[in-house]
Design a protein around this motif. Structure first.
Motif, PDB file in Angstrom:
ATOM      1  N   ARG A  60       0.877  -1.265   0.089  1.00  0.00           N
ATOM      2  CA  ARG A  60      -0.003  -0.032  -0.010  1.00  0.00           C
ATOM      3  C   ARG A  60       0.922   1.374  -0.122  1.00  0.00           C
ATOM      4  O   ARG A  60       0.522   2.267  -0.868  1.00  0.00           O
ATOM      5  N   LEU A  61       1.978   1.180   0.699  1.00  0.00           N
ATOM      6  CA  LEU A  61       2.834   2.315   0.847  1.00  0.00           C
ATOM      7  C   LEU A  61       3.374   2.743  -0.538  1.00  0.00           C
ATOM      8  O   LEU A  61       3.654   3.870  -1.024  1.00  0.00           O
ATOM      9  N   GLY A  62       3.848   1.705  -1.123  1.00  0.00           N
ATOM     10  CA  GLY A  62       4.302   1.729  -2.603  1.00  0.00           C
ATOM     11  C   GLY A  62       3.470   2.404  -3.544  1.00  0.00           C
ATOM     12  O   GLY A  62       3.787   3.369  -4.490  1.00  0.00           O
ATOM     13  N   LEU A  63       1.993   2.369  -3.459  1.00  0.00           N
ATOM     14  CA  LEU A  63       1.119   2.947  -4.071  1.00  0.00           C
ATOM     15  C   LEU A  63       0.748   4.407  -3.712  1.00  0.00           C
ATOM     16  O   LEU A  63       0.663   5.309  -4.643  1.00  0.00           O
ATOM     17  N   VAL A  64       1.319   4.808  -2.542  1.00  0.00           N
ATOM     18  CA  VAL A  64       1.175   6.184  -2.127  1.00  0.00           C
ATOM     19  C   VAL A  64       2.279   7.083  -2.865  1.00  0.00           C
ATOM     20  O   VAL A  64       2.118   8.191  -3.281  1.00  0.00           O
ATOM     21  N   LEU A  79       4.945   7.075  10.752  1.00  0.00           N
ATOM     22  CA  LEU A  79       5.929   5.961  10.171  1.00  0.00           C
ATOM     23  C   LEU A  79       5.474   5.852   9.050  1.00  0.00           C
ATOM     24  O   LEU A  79       6.488   5.600   8.240  1.00  0.00           O
ATOM     25  N   CYS A  80       4.298   5.471   8.489  1.00  0.00           N
ATOM     26  CA  CYS A  80       3.828   5.356   6.966  1.00  0.00           C
ATOM     27  C   CYS A  80       4.261   6.487   6.228  1.00  0.00           C
ATOM     28  O   CYS A  80       4.480   6.193   5.004  1.00  0.00           O
ATOM     29  N   GLY A  81       3.964   7.507   6.745  1.00  0.00           N
ATOM     30  CA  GLY A  81       4.312   8.683   5.772  1.00  0.00           C
ATOM     31  C   GLY A  81       5.695   8.924   5.340  1.00  0.00           C
ATOM     32  O   GLY A  81       6.237   9.462   4.430  1.00  0.00           O
ATOM     33  N   LEU A  82       6.560   8.549   6.517  1.00  0.00           N
ATOM     34  CA  LEU A  82       7.882   8.733   6.393  1.00  0.00           C
ATOM     35  C   LEU A  82       8.369   7.653   5.310  1.00  0.00           C
ATOM     36  O   LEU A  82       9.325   8.027   4.462  1.00  0.00           O
ATOM     37  N   VAL A  83       7.991   6.530   5.499  1.00  0.00           N
ATOM     38  CA  VAL A  83       8.537   5.257   4.194  1.00  0.00           C
ATOM     39  C   VAL A  83       7.918   6.015   2.969  1.00  0.00           C
ATOM     40  O   VAL A  83       8.686   5.658   1.961  1.00  0.00           O
ATOM     41  N   ALA A  84       6.645   6.361   2.905  1.00  0.00           N
ATOM     42  CA  ALA A  84       6.338   6.791   1.510  1.00  0.00           C
ATOM     43  C   ALA A  84       7.060   7.965   0.815  1.00  0.00           C
ATOM     44  O   ALA A  84       7.061   7.905  -0.280  1.00  0.00           O
ATOM     45  N   ALA A  85       7.109   8.845   1.733  1.00  0.00           N
ATOM     46  CA  ALA A  85       8.038  10.097   1.338  1.00  0.00           C
ATOM     47  C   ALA A  85       9.482   9.398   0.954  1.00  0.00           C
ATOM     48  O   ALA A  85       9.808  10.318  -0.008  1.00  0.00           O
ATOM     49  N   ALA A 112      11.874  -4.316  -3.445  1.00  0.00           N
ATOM     50  CA  ALA A 112      10.434  -5.026  -2.847  1.00  0.00           C
ATOM     51  C   ALA A 112      10.837  -5.777  -1.883  1.00  0.00           C
ATOM     52  O   ALA A 112      10.227  -5.730  -0.597  1.00  0.00           O
ATOM     53  N   VAL A 113      11.812  -6.869  -1.609  1.00  0.00           N
ATOM     54  CA  VAL A 113      12.176  -7.692  -0.838  1.00  0.00           C
ATOM     55  C   VAL A 113      12.663  -6.723   0.353  1.00  0.00           C
ATOM     56  O   VAL A 113      12.259  -6.956   1.663  1.00  0.00           O
ATOM     57  N   ALA A 114      13.524  -5.910   0.242  1.00  0.00           N
ATOM     58  CA  ALA A 114      13.857  -5.105   1.402  1.00  0.00           C
ATOM     59  C   ALA A 114      13.060  -4.297   2.180  1.00  0.00           C
ATOM     60  O   ALA A 114      12.670  -4.258   3.378  1.00  0.00           O
ATOM     61  N   ALA A 115      12.207  -3.819   1.215  1.00  0.00           N
ATOM     62  CA  ALA A 115      10.959  -3.055   1.533  1.00  0.00           C
ATOM     63  C   ALA A 115       9.898  -3.940   2.444  1.00  0.00           C
ATOM     64  O   ALA A 115       9.460  -3.616   3.731  1.00  0.00           O
ATOM     65  N   ILE A 116       9.724  -5.125   1.979  1.00  0.00           N
ATOM     66  CA  ILE A 116       8.928  -6.071   2.964  1.00  0.00           C
ATOM     67  C   ILE A 116       9.499  -6.271   4.464  1.00  0.00           C
ATOM     68  O   ILE A 116       8.959  -6.465   5.307  1.00  0.00           O
ATOM     69  N   GLY A 117      10.859  -6.281   4.370  1.00  0.00           N
ATOM     70  CA  GLY A 117      11.743  -6.526   5.678  1.00  0.00           C
ATOM     71  C   GLY A 117      11.364  -5.398   6.569  1.00  0.00           C
ATOM     72  O   GLY A 117      11.085  -5.572   7.682  1.00  0.00           O
ATOM     73  N   VAL A 118      11.559  -4.196   6.111  1.00  0.00           N
ATOM     74  CA  VAL A 118      11.191  -2.924   6.625  1.00  0.00           C
ATOM     75  C   VAL A 118       9.668  -3.194   7.250  1.00  0.00           C
ATOM     76  O   VAL A 118       9.378  -2.804   8.405  1.00  0.00           O
ATOM     77  N   GLY A 119       8.881  -3.578   6.422  1.00  0.00           N
ATOM     78  CA  GLY A 119       7.324  -3.643   6.907  1.00  0.00           C
ATOM     79  C   GLY A 119       6.926  -4.787   8.027  1.00  0.00           C
ATOM     80  O   GLY A 119       6.242  -4.667   8.842  1.00  0.00           O
ATOM     81  N   VAL A 120       7.763  -5.888   7.950  1.00  0.00           N
ATOM     82  CA  VAL A 120       7.406  -6.584   9.001  1.00  0.00           C
ATOM     83  C   VAL A 120       8.254  -6.313  10.405  1.00  0.00           C
ATOM     84  O   VAL A 120       7.490  -6.437  11.333  1.00  0.00           O
ATOM     85  N   LEU A 121       9.196  -5.415  10.196  1.00  0.00           N
ATOM     86  CA  LEU A 121       9.745  -4.621  11.355  1.00  0.00           C
ATOM     87  C   LEU A 121       8.571  -3.669  12.091  1.00  0.00           C
ATOM     88  O   LEU A 121       8.449  -3.574  13.131  1.00  0.00           O
ATOM     89  N   LEU A 122       7.967  -3.071  11.089  1.00  0.00           N
ATOM     90  CA  LEU A 122       7.170  -1.914  11.470  1.00  0.00           C
ATOM     91  C   LEU A 122       5.880  -2.512  12.306  1.00  0.00           C
ATOM     92  O   LEU A 122       5.353  -2.066  13.252  1.00  0.00           O
ATOM     93  N   VAL A 123       5.401  -3.785  11.609  1.00  0.00           N
ATOM     94  CA  VAL A 123       4.080  -4.417  11.870  1.00  0.00           C
ATOM     95  C   VAL A 123       4.327  -4.956  13.380  1.00  0.00           C
ATOM     96  O   VAL A 123       3.351  -5.263  14.457  1.00  0.00           O
ATOM     97  N   ARG A 124       5.550  -5.523  13.776  1.00  0.00           N
ATOM     98  CA  ARG A 124       5.892  -6.255  14.958  1.00  0.00           C
ATOM     99  C   ARG A 124       6.110  -5.313  15.950  1.00  0.00           C
ATOM    100  O   ARG A 124       6.070  -5.687  17.191  1.00  0.00           O
ATOM    101  N   ARG A 125       6.195  -4.008  15.890  1.00  0.00           N
ATOM    102  CA  ARG A 125       6.593  -3.113  16.902  1.00  0.00           C
ATOM    103  C   ARG A 125       5.471  -2.889  17.956  1.00  0.00           C
ATOM    104  O   ARG A 125       5.714  -2.877  19.054  1.00  0.00           O
ATOM    105  N   PRO A 126       4.133  -2.920  17.310  1.00  0.00           N
ATOM    106  CA  PRO A 126       3.248  -2.603  18.620  1.00  0.00           C
ATOM    107  C   PRO A 126       3.127  -3.833  19.399  1.00  0.00           C
ATOM    108  O   PRO A 126       2.652  -3.635  20.510  1.00  0.00           O
ATOM    109  N   SER A 127       3.599  -5.155  18.821  1.00  0.00           N
ATOM    110  CA  SER A 127       3.194  -6.254  19.509  1.00  0.00           C
ATOM    111  C   SER A 127       4.161  -6.292  20.756  1.00  0.00           C
ATOM    112  O   SER A 127       3.978  -6.962  21.866  1.00  0.00           O
ATOM    113  N   ARG A 128       5.287  -5.311  21.037  1.00  0.00           N
ATOM    114  CA  ARG A 128       6.297  -5.333  21.675  1.00  0.00           C
ATOM    115  C   ARG A 128       5.800  -4.377  22.973  1.00  0.00           C
ATOM    116  O   ARG A 128       6.615  -4.151  23.977  1.00  0.00           O
TER     117      ARG A 128
END
Length: 327
Positions: free
Chosen positions: A60-64, A239-245, A307-323
């Motif tokens: 989704r951020l790629g589309l932004v 966080l999403c805005g920074l990645v899209a920027a 894309a592979v590197a970006a997905i790795g970043v995305g996994v780190l972002l979605v894991r953050r709230p669980s901690r």
């Protein structure tokens, strides 16, 4: 917002798809629609959910980044990067405050885009095109062209809107190819603007820029809101805005479209494989995985690596709230 997403992204995807698929571009819209129908849905186990959510977030951020680039390319081409950053900033702030577009506003935007698309098709068919040269890639160009169009189709709940979006995309693609041909269309940085120039419609270029803004800004807001998902406001929005920027600044419009395609197809592949690992038999997941791999194989390797590197970043972002400890 399915029609808005399609209308906003076609401003760049037409040129990329024509360069990749030539006259097969309209058929590529149909193939992209078939893949949407095959995408597996439903919940996954919590153990593998972060990978799926990370892929979804970055797709989704790629589309932004793509939609922000559309505004820069059509509204202020000489200041594309500042204009794209301004779009990302606006949608980030709006999402951080929890503002969403009312239903009637979305309806008006969709109506404007439909009228604009009908006008473009009518102009392209009413004026005889100049003789072009070259026919573009052969039948194999169907696959990279479908890869570019795929992320512009809404994958959340395929219904009659999917059929309408595919028909609309195929009609606009066919009209653009009829007027410019695959070579001229593929070389264009702003294909819709060049279409108007080809049919002596320079007088309504400002109107086209306005329609591009009307389409791209709400589409960018919808994509960023989908990307943020369960992440809390306002931190998740920022966080999403920074990645899209970062994507809007570092990627040219064409590469942003290719990276968005790679991310969207990678999301489908990840979800399909995770679904197959949980269920022994799922024909839809097998077809979706096979199609995703086929389309990914036709994309540039550098965009696949991004894309592979970006997905790795995305996994780190979605894991953050669980901690974060619950209060």
């Amino acid at each position: 917002m399915a029609g808005v997403r399609l209308g906003a992204g076609l401003g760049i995807a037409l040129a990329v798809g024509a360069a990749a698929g030539g006259w097969w571009l309209p058929a590529a819209a149909v193939l992209a629609g078939v893949l949407v129908l095959c995408v597996p849905r439903g919940t996954l186990s919590p153990r593998v959910a972060p990978l799926d959510e990370g892929a979804r977030l970055m797709a989704r951020l790629g589309l932004v980044a793509v939609f922000a680039s559309v505004v820069g390319e059509y509204l202020l081409p000489q200041y594309r990067v500042p204009a794209a950053l301004a779009v990302v900033l606006v949608v980030t702030v709006v999402d951080a405050f929890g503002v969403s577009l009312p239903r009637f506003v979305r309806g008006w935007i969709l109506g404007i885009l439909l009228v604009g698309a009908a006008g473009v098709v009518a102009l392209c068919l009413a004026i005889a095109p100049e003789p072009g040269t070259g026919s573009g890639p052969g039948v194999t160009g169907l696959f990279p062209a479908a890869a570019v169009l795929f992320p512009l189709l809404d994958r959340r709940k395929p219904d009659r809107w999917l059929g309408g979006a595919v028909v609309l995309a195929a009609a606009v693609c066919a009209a653009a190819l009829h007027q410019l041909g695959p070579v001229r269309l593929g070389l264009s940085d702003a294909p819709l603007a060049d279409l108007l120039a080809a049919v002596d419609g320079q007088a309504i270029q400002p109107l086209l820029a306005g329609v591009a803004v009307i389409a791209a800004v709400p589409a960018a807001l919808g994509a960023l809101t989908e990307a943020r998902g369960p992440l809390p406001r306002p931190l998740g929005s920022v966080l999403c805005g920074l990645v899209a920027a970062v994507g809007a600044v570092l990627l040219q419009p064409v590469q942003a479209m290719l990276v968005a395609a790679a991310l969207a197809l990678a999301e489908v592949l990840v979800r399909s494989l995770l679904t197959l690992s949980a269920r022994r038999r799922d024909a839809g997941s097998v077809v979706a995985a096979a199609l995703a791999i086929t389309l990914l194989a036709w994309l540039p390797p550098v965009d696949l690596l991004i894309a592979v590197a970006a997905i790795g970043v995305g996994v780190l972002l979605v894991r953050r709230p669980s901690r974060t400890p619950a209060r």
